[in-house]
Design a protein around this motif. Structure first.
Motif, PDB file in Angstrom:
ATOM      1  N   GLY A  16     -15.001  -7.265   5.981  1.00  0.00           N
ATOM      2  CA  GLY A  16     -14.664  -7.254   7.399  1.00  0.00           C
ATOM      3  C   GLY A  16     -13.273  -6.764   7.736  1.00  0.00           C
ATOM      4  O   GLY A  16     -12.951  -6.575   8.898  1.00  0.00           O
ATOM      5  N   ASN A  17     -12.426  -6.590   6.731  1.00  0.00           N
ATOM      6  CA  ASN A  17     -11.043  -6.136   6.921  1.00  0.00           C
ATOM      7  C   ASN A  17     -10.218  -7.114   7.748  1.00  0.00           C
ATOM      8  O   ASN A  17      -9.381  -6.726   8.540  1.00  0.00           O
ATOM      9  N   ILE A  18     -10.470  -8.426   7.531  1.00  0.00           N
ATOM     10  CA  ILE A  18      -9.631  -9.412   8.219  1.00  0.00           C
ATOM     11  C   ILE A  18      -9.001 -10.437   7.280  1.00  0.00           C
ATOM     12  O   ILE A  18      -8.123 -11.183   7.699  1.00  0.00           O
ATOM     13  N   CYS A  19      -9.414 -10.484   6.014  1.00  0.00           N
ATOM     14  CA  CYS A  19      -8.827 -11.456   5.077  1.00  0.00           C
ATOM     15  C   CYS A  19      -8.207 -10.769   3.859  1.00  0.00           C
ATOM     16  O   CYS A  19      -6.995 -10.651   3.756  1.00  0.00           O
ATOM     17  N   ARG A  20      -9.062 -10.320   2.958  1.00  0.00           N
ATOM     18  CA  ARG A  20      -8.583  -9.830   1.662  1.00  0.00           C
ATOM     19  C   ARG A  20      -7.873  -8.484   1.749  1.00  0.00           C
ATOM     20  O   ARG A  20      -6.757  -8.338   1.245  1.00  0.00           O
ATOM     21  N   SER A  21      -8.504  -7.486   2.363  1.00  0.00           N
ATOM     22  CA  SER A  21      -7.876  -6.157   2.365  1.00  0.00           C
ATOM     23  C   SER A  21      -6.616  -6.080   3.224  1.00  0.00           C
ATOM     24  O   SER A  21      -5.656  -5.425   2.817  1.00  0.00           O
ATOM     25  N   PRO A  22      -6.533  -6.754   4.382  1.00  0.00           N
ATOM     26  CA  PRO A  22      -5.246  -6.715   5.087  1.00  0.00           C
ATOM     27  C   PRO A  22      -4.152  -7.468   4.327  1.00  0.00           C
ATOM     28  O   PRO A  22      -2.981  -7.084   4.380  1.00  0.00           O
ATOM     29  N   ASP A  34       9.787  -2.329  -1.961  1.00  0.00           N
ATOM     30  CA  ASP A  34      10.818  -2.923  -2.817  1.00  0.00           C
ATOM     31  C   ASP A  34      11.101  -2.056  -4.038  1.00  0.00           C
ATOM     32  O   ASP A  34      12.210  -2.067  -4.565  1.00  0.00           O
ATOM     33  N   LYS A  35      10.104  -1.310  -4.502  1.00  0.00           N
ATOM     34  CA  LYS A  35      10.281  -0.407  -5.648  1.00  0.00           C
ATOM     35  C   LYS A  35      10.740   0.988  -5.226  1.00  0.00           C
ATOM     36  O   LYS A  35      10.883   1.869  -6.063  1.00  0.00           O
ATOM     37  N   GLY A  36      10.922   1.184  -3.918  1.00  0.00           N
ATOM     38  CA  GLY A  36      11.380   2.475  -3.427  1.00  0.00           C
ATOM     39  C   GLY A  36      10.306   3.547  -3.406  1.00  0.00           C
ATOM     40  O   GLY A  36      10.615   4.737  -3.361  1.00  0.00           O
ATOM     41  N   LEU A  37       9.038   3.138  -3.408  1.00  0.00           N
ATOM     42  CA  LEU A  37       7.934   4.102  -3.379  1.00  0.00           C
ATOM     43  C   LEU A  37       7.517   4.383  -1.941  1.00  0.00           C
ATOM     44  O   LEU A  37       7.361   3.462  -1.141  1.00  0.00           O
ATOM     45  N   ASN A  38       7.330   5.638  -1.633  1.00  0.00           N
ATOM     46  CA  ASN A  38       6.884   6.041  -0.310  1.00  0.00           C
ATOM     47  C   ASN A  38       5.410   6.413  -0.402  1.00  0.00           C
ATOM     48  O   ASN A  38       5.066   7.543  -0.729  1.00  0.00           O
ATOM     49  N   LEU A  39       4.551   5.438  -0.136  1.00  0.00           N
ATOM     50  CA  LEU A  39       3.113   5.629  -0.229  1.00  0.00           C
ATOM     51  C   LEU A  39       2.460   5.390   1.114  1.00  0.00           C
ATOM     52  O   LEU A  39       2.930   4.565   1.909  1.00  0.00           O
ATOM     53  N   LYS A  40       1.368   6.086   1.365  1.00  0.00           N
ATOM     54  CA  LYS A  40       0.525   5.798   2.530  1.00  0.00           C
ATOM     55  C   LYS A  40      -0.376   4.643   2.115  1.00  0.00           C
ATOM     56  O   LYS A  40      -1.128   4.754   1.134  1.00  0.00           O
ATOM     57  N   ILE A  41      -0.308   3.521   2.838  1.00  0.00           N
ATOM     58  CA  ILE A  41      -1.049   2.317   2.491  1.00  0.00           C
ATOM     59  C   ILE A  41      -1.800   1.832   3.720  1.00  0.00           C
ATOM     60  O   ILE A  41      -1.227   1.724   4.806  1.00  0.00           O
ATOM     61  N   ASP A  42      -3.098   1.558   3.540  1.00  0.00           N
ATOM     62  CA  ASP A  42      -3.930   1.117   4.658  1.00  0.00           C
ATOM     63  C   ASP A  42      -5.018   0.200   4.109  1.00  0.00           C
ATOM     64  O   ASP A  42      -5.153   0.039   2.892  1.00  0.00           O
ATOM     65  N   SER A  43      -5.789  -0.381   5.019  1.00  0.00           N
ATOM     66  CA  SER A  43      -6.935  -1.194   4.623  1.00  0.00           C
ATOM     67  C   SER A  43      -8.064  -0.964   5.611  1.00  0.00           C
ATOM     68  O   SER A  43      -7.837  -0.516   6.742  1.00  0.00           O
ATOM     69  N   SER A  44      -9.278  -1.266   5.173  1.00  0.00           N
ATOM     70  CA  SER A  44     -10.453  -1.095   6.022  1.00  0.00           C
ATOM     71  C   SER A  44     -11.563  -2.002   5.509  1.00  0.00           C
ATOM     72  O   SER A  44     -11.453  -2.608   4.445  1.00  0.00           O
TER      73      SER A  44
END
Length: 156
Positions: A16-22, A34-44
């Motif tokens: 449902g993208n309301i508990c685990r993935s968010p 914190d590690k200085g990585l510039n990543l595209k991060i999302d959930s669905s």
């Protein structure tokens, strides 16, 4: 199998993208920063019944207690385009993988993995859905997600 050295974007998927993935999105975003990585991060989610909703208040409470921000995170359904837009798609459980197979094209399915394959301190293969349980379930999800996030970031 995705070459982790070339990963620039990660999508976390649950039902449902309301508990685990968010929770995974919020935790992984902070740990990558914190590690200085510039990543595209999302959930669905594999279903759309919670689309545009904020994460479950219990997930937010558990995550915020450990310093993670859920700002700007809203539920959405996984789309076929996500398979083009993300280098790595991490499912919370095996049912999510089955459902993702119905959404994405076969030729891009090698991007899909179980998130807990990256956990280094837990033996579980799936992140349990805490939705119908109590606060301890949400805390345990955070434990698992932190472990798998650290393991994945060590490989990127």
């Amino acid at each position: 199998m995705t070459d982790l050295k070339n990963v620039k974007s990660v999508l976390f998927v649950c039902m449902g993208n309301i508990c685990r993935s968010p929770s995974a999105e919020a935790i992984f975003r902070q740990k990558a920063k914190d590690k200085g990585l510039n990543l595209k991060i999302d959930s669905s989610g594999t279903i759309s019944s919670h689309a545009k909703e904020k994460p479950d208040h219990r997930a937010q409470k558990a995550g915020m207690a450990r310093g993670y921000s859920f700002d700007g995170i809203k539920a959405r359904k996984t789309t076929a385009k996500d398979f083009e837009d993300f280098d790595l798609i991490l499912a919370m459980d095996n049912q999510n993988i089955k459902d993702l197979r119905k959404i994405g094209p076969d030729h891009l399915f090698d991007k899909v993995q179980l998130f807990l394959d990256y956990a280094e301190n837990h033996d579980e293969s799936e992140v349990p859905d805490p939705y119908y349980g109590g606060a301890k379930g949400f805390q345990y999800v955070i434990d698992l997600v932190e472990d798998a996030s650290d393991g994945l970031l060590n490989k990127l």
